[in-house]
Write a protein that holds these residues in place. Structure first.
Motif, short mmCIF file in Angstrom:
data_model
loop_
_atom_site.label_atom_id
_atom_site.label_comp_id
_atom_site.label_asym_id
_atom_site.label_seq_id
_atom_site.Cartn_x
_atom_site.Cartn_y
_atom_site.Cartn_z
N LEU A 92 36.90 -74.65 14.95
CA LEU A 92 37.11 -75.54 13.81
C LEU A 92 35.90 -76.42 13.56
O LEU A 92 35.57 -76.74 12.43
CB LEU A 92 38.34 -76.42 14.06
N LYS A 93 35.22 -76.81 14.62
CA LYS A 93 34.07 -77.71 14.48
C LYS A 93 33.02 -77.08 13.55
O LYS A 93 32.39 -77.76 12.74
CB LYS A 93 33.46 -77.97 15.86
N LEU A 94 32.92 -75.78 13.69
CA LEU A 94 31.93 -75.08 12.87
C LEU A 94 32.21 -75.27 11.39
O LEU A 94 31.33 -75.15 10.55
CB LEU A 94 31.94 -73.58 13.21
N GLN A 95 33.46 -75.54 11.05
CA GLN A 95 33.84 -75.73 9.65
C GLN A 95 33.70 -77.19 9.20
O GLN A 95 34.08 -77.53 8.10
CB GLN A 95 35.28 -75.26 9.43
N LYS A 96 33.21 -78.06 10.11
CA LYS A 96 33.05 -79.48 9.79
C LYS A 96 34.31 -80.08 9.19
O LYS A 96 34.33 -80.58 8.06
CB LYS A 96 31.87 -79.70 8.84
N ILE A 97 35.38 -79.96 9.96
CA ILE A 97 36.69 -80.47 9.56
C ILE A 97 36.63 -81.96 9.21
O ILE A 97 36.13 -82.76 9.96
CB ILE A 97 37.68 -80.28 10.73
N GLN A 98 37.12 -82.30 8.02
CA GLN A 98 37.18 -83.71 7.59
C GLN A 98 38.57 -84.29 7.81
O GLN A 98 39.14 -84.90 6.91
CB GLN A 98 36.85 -83.81 6.09
N SER A 99 39.13 -84.05 8.98
CA SER A 99 40.50 -84.50 9.24
C SER A 99 40.52 -85.07 10.65
O SER A 99 39.58 -84.88 11.41
CB SER A 99 41.47 -83.32 9.19
N VAL A 100 41.61 -85.77 10.97
CA VAL A 100 41.77 -86.10 12.39
C VAL A 100 42.40 -84.87 13.05
O VAL A 100 43.37 -84.29 12.55
CB VAL A 100 42.60 -87.39 12.60
N GLU A 118 34.48 -86.32 15.74
CA GLU A 118 34.56 -87.76 16.03
C GLU A 118 35.98 -88.28 15.93
O GLU A 118 36.34 -89.27 16.53
CB GLU A 118 33.69 -88.55 15.04
N ARG A 119 36.75 -87.61 15.08
CA ARG A 119 38.12 -88.08 14.84
C ARG A 119 39.11 -87.14 15.52
O ARG A 119 39.35 -86.03 15.05
CB ARG A 119 38.39 -88.12 13.33
N PRO A 141 60.79 -89.49 20.44
CA PRO A 141 59.62 -90.35 20.60
C PRO A 141 58.38 -89.46 20.56
O PRO A 141 58.29 -88.45 21.25
CB PRO A 141 59.79 -90.94 22.01
N VAL A 142 57.43 -89.84 19.71
CA VAL A 142 56.19 -89.08 19.62
C VAL A 142 55.08 -89.92 20.24
O VAL A 142 54.79 -91.03 19.79
CB VAL A 142 55.84 -88.74 18.16
N GLY A 143 54.46 -89.39 21.29
CA GLY A 143 53.35 -90.08 21.94
C GLY A 143 52.07 -89.85 21.15
O GLY A 143 51.63 -88.72 20.99
N VAL A 144 51.50 -90.94 20.63
CA VAL A 144 50.29 -90.79 19.81
C VAL A 144 49.13 -91.56 20.44
O VAL A 144 49.31 -92.54 21.14
CB VAL A 144 50.51 -91.29 18.36
N ASN A 145 47.96 -91.06 20.18
CA ASN A 145 46.74 -91.79 20.52
C ASN A 145 45.63 -91.20 19.65
O ASN A 145 45.75 -90.08 19.15
CB ASN A 145 46.39 -91.67 22.00
N ALA A 146 44.56 -91.95 19.47
CA ALA A 146 43.48 -91.46 18.61
C ALA A 146 42.17 -92.12 19.00
O ALA A 146 42.15 -93.14 19.70
CB ALA A 146 43.79 -91.75 17.13
N SER A 147 41.10 -91.51 18.55
CA SER A 147 39.77 -92.01 18.92
C SER A 147 39.38 -93.27 18.16
O SER A 147 38.42 -93.94 18.51
CB SER A 147 38.73 -90.90 18.67
N ASN A 148 40.11 -93.62 17.13
CA ASN A 148 39.86 -94.90 16.46
C ASN A 148 41.16 -95.46 15.89
O ASN A 148 42.16 -94.74 15.73
CB ASN A 148 38.80 -94.75 15.36
N ALA A 149 41.14 -96.76 15.61
CA ALA A 149 42.38 -97.46 15.25
C ALA A 149 42.98 -96.97 13.94
O ALA A 149 44.20 -96.88 13.80
CB ALA A 149 42.11 -98.97 15.17
N ASP A 150 42.12 -96.61 12.97
CA ASP A 150 42.65 -96.12 11.69
C ASP A 150 43.44 -94.83 11.89
O ASP A 150 44.49 -94.63 11.28
CB ASP A 150 41.49 -95.85 10.71
N ASP A 151 42.88 -93.96 12.70
CA ASP A 151 43.56 -92.68 12.91
C ASP A 151 44.84 -92.86 13.74
O ASP A 151 45.81 -92.13 13.56
CB ASP A 151 42.62 -91.67 13.57
#
Lengths: 268, 268
Positions: A92-100, A118-119, A141-151
């Motif tokens: 997927l990275k090769l496609q420069k995904i603009q998503s989290v 990055e996201r 319950p869904v356990g969530v975490n992300a590399s930044n607060a917005d995501d």
């Protein structure tokens, strides 16, 4: 949340693409679609499964993973087996995904996605997804975490959008939670299966145990299970334990479980 | 039942005396009293407990077991520990009890009562009786058996009178059913306790597992648990199992349970 902040779900309809149409991917896709989340793309190695699900949730099938991500979505969900997460993310990275980019694994740290985008984050629904069974999403319950607060906020909103509860799940907690779920689901389920097998061996209907099992779980959920334990092991009733082990003498798997867990109950 | 047969409960109010005021004796006495069964006599070695329960259910306390049975009742229930059943029955025999004498044990054959009286049987409520918890009597299956058909009918009627379901439980099935109940209740409860302990170790709230546990049990009750099993053991996911065992490395009891039951799931 401060009143001045506009929640994500009011800004726009969320969109999601999904890699993997196993039980988690399928149940998630159906629920997201039902709750008005736009599912753009679906990929699965077995294309027939991808087409079946895509038809159901009005999504587009991507036939080659390398074409995935031409359409930007808010979230790309990797609902693939643990061992495939890195490989898929690499592609997927090769496609420069603009998503989290998130995975749904209870074992793999979200940090494994870091080399590829990055996201990144995690979206782990703490539930068992049985074939053909309804999922009680309002309680999941869904356990969530992300590399930044917005995501992180975005993923919390995604969980909210399907009626689920979200909680923050750190990588250092993830495996512990998964093991706990293995005990709570897989092992409990197997022990109940063994109890049914014992009934069958003695010509008794498994329905006899249903009220006891329901009461057991209601009590275990409302109290400390160790504190409310009953039975021969708890009261150190050596005579009854001996009678039970004599009955199980020719059933080695049963007697091993009986001895191990009775020993633990006596220690608890 | 044929219309011409008059059910026992229409002939008269049933009467019962109870030896033993542990959890089974206490819960049974309360329920019988609530459902209009007349409780005549109560005996317990610890007299203060006997008096407390007798006040609650408007019964008379017998202070000496040898005086028990001067009042005739339909049924005398021995709700004492297994090892005491014969001794108590022996003492009662001296009083020439004019009742059907039953025990509530899941392990002891009813035949142990045979030396002491012609009319004997079993009345085994297949339920866990936790301190202070309500018992779902309407769902409780009571395993009954008796030395003659009239008394079997009487015990079925007694079960009916407290709103429970009765089923015939033969001595050769009794221990098997009890072992099944130990798996379904004691072991399931302990495994759930272990899952909570794992959450606590990782700073997570045990409430997170509640929906999963409820779903697990609903599925296990509605299906064949072996057939619907999920998780790393079932899919022979050696990598995840290794990760889990690494986490449990310093928790020997947990890893023993993990290895044993995962092995059984793989075989099932």
């Amino acid at each position: 949340m401060l009143p001045s902040v506009t929640p994500v779900q009011e800004r726009s309809v969320l969109s999601v693409s999904i890699v993997g149409t196993g039980r988690v991917g399928t149940h998630l896709a159906r629920r997201l679609h039902k709750c008005g989340v736009h599912i753009k793309q679906i990929y699965n190695r077995d294309l027939s499964k991808a087409y079946a699900l895509a038809t159901e949730v009005q999504a587009q099938v991507v036939t080659n993973l390398e074409q995935f991500g031409k359409e930007t979505t808010d979230v790309v969900i990797l609902a693939v087996k643990d061992s495939a997460i890195s490989d898929v993310a690499q592609t997927l990275k090769l496609q420069k995904i603009q998503s989290v980019l998130v995975h749904t694994s209870g074992t793999v740290p979200i940090a494994v996605l870091q080399p590829f985008t990055e996201r990144f984050g995690g979206f782990y629904p703490l539930m068992t997804f049985a074939e053909g069974a309804d999922v009680p999403w309002e309680q999941v319950p869904v356990g969530v975490n992300a590399s930044n607060a917005d995501d992180l906020l975005l993923l919390q909103t995604l969980a909210q959008s399907i009626g689920a509860q979200s909680f923050t799940l750190l990588d250092e907690q993830r495996v512990g939670l998964h093991v706990a779920a293995v005990f709570a689901n897989n092992f409990t389920n197997h022990i109940i299966g063994m109890s049914y097998e014992l009934l069958q061996m003695h010509g008794l209907d498994k329905a006899l145990l249903q009220p006891l099992i329901e009461q057991t779980v209601q009590l275990a959920l409302a109290h400390d299970p160790y504190a409310i334990q009953t039975g021969p092991a708890r009261r150190r009733d050596a005579q009854t334990i001996a009678t039970h082990l004599e009955l199980l003498r020719k059933h080695r798997d049963f007697s091993r479980v009986y001895q191990l867990i009775s020993g633990l109950i006596q220690k608890a």
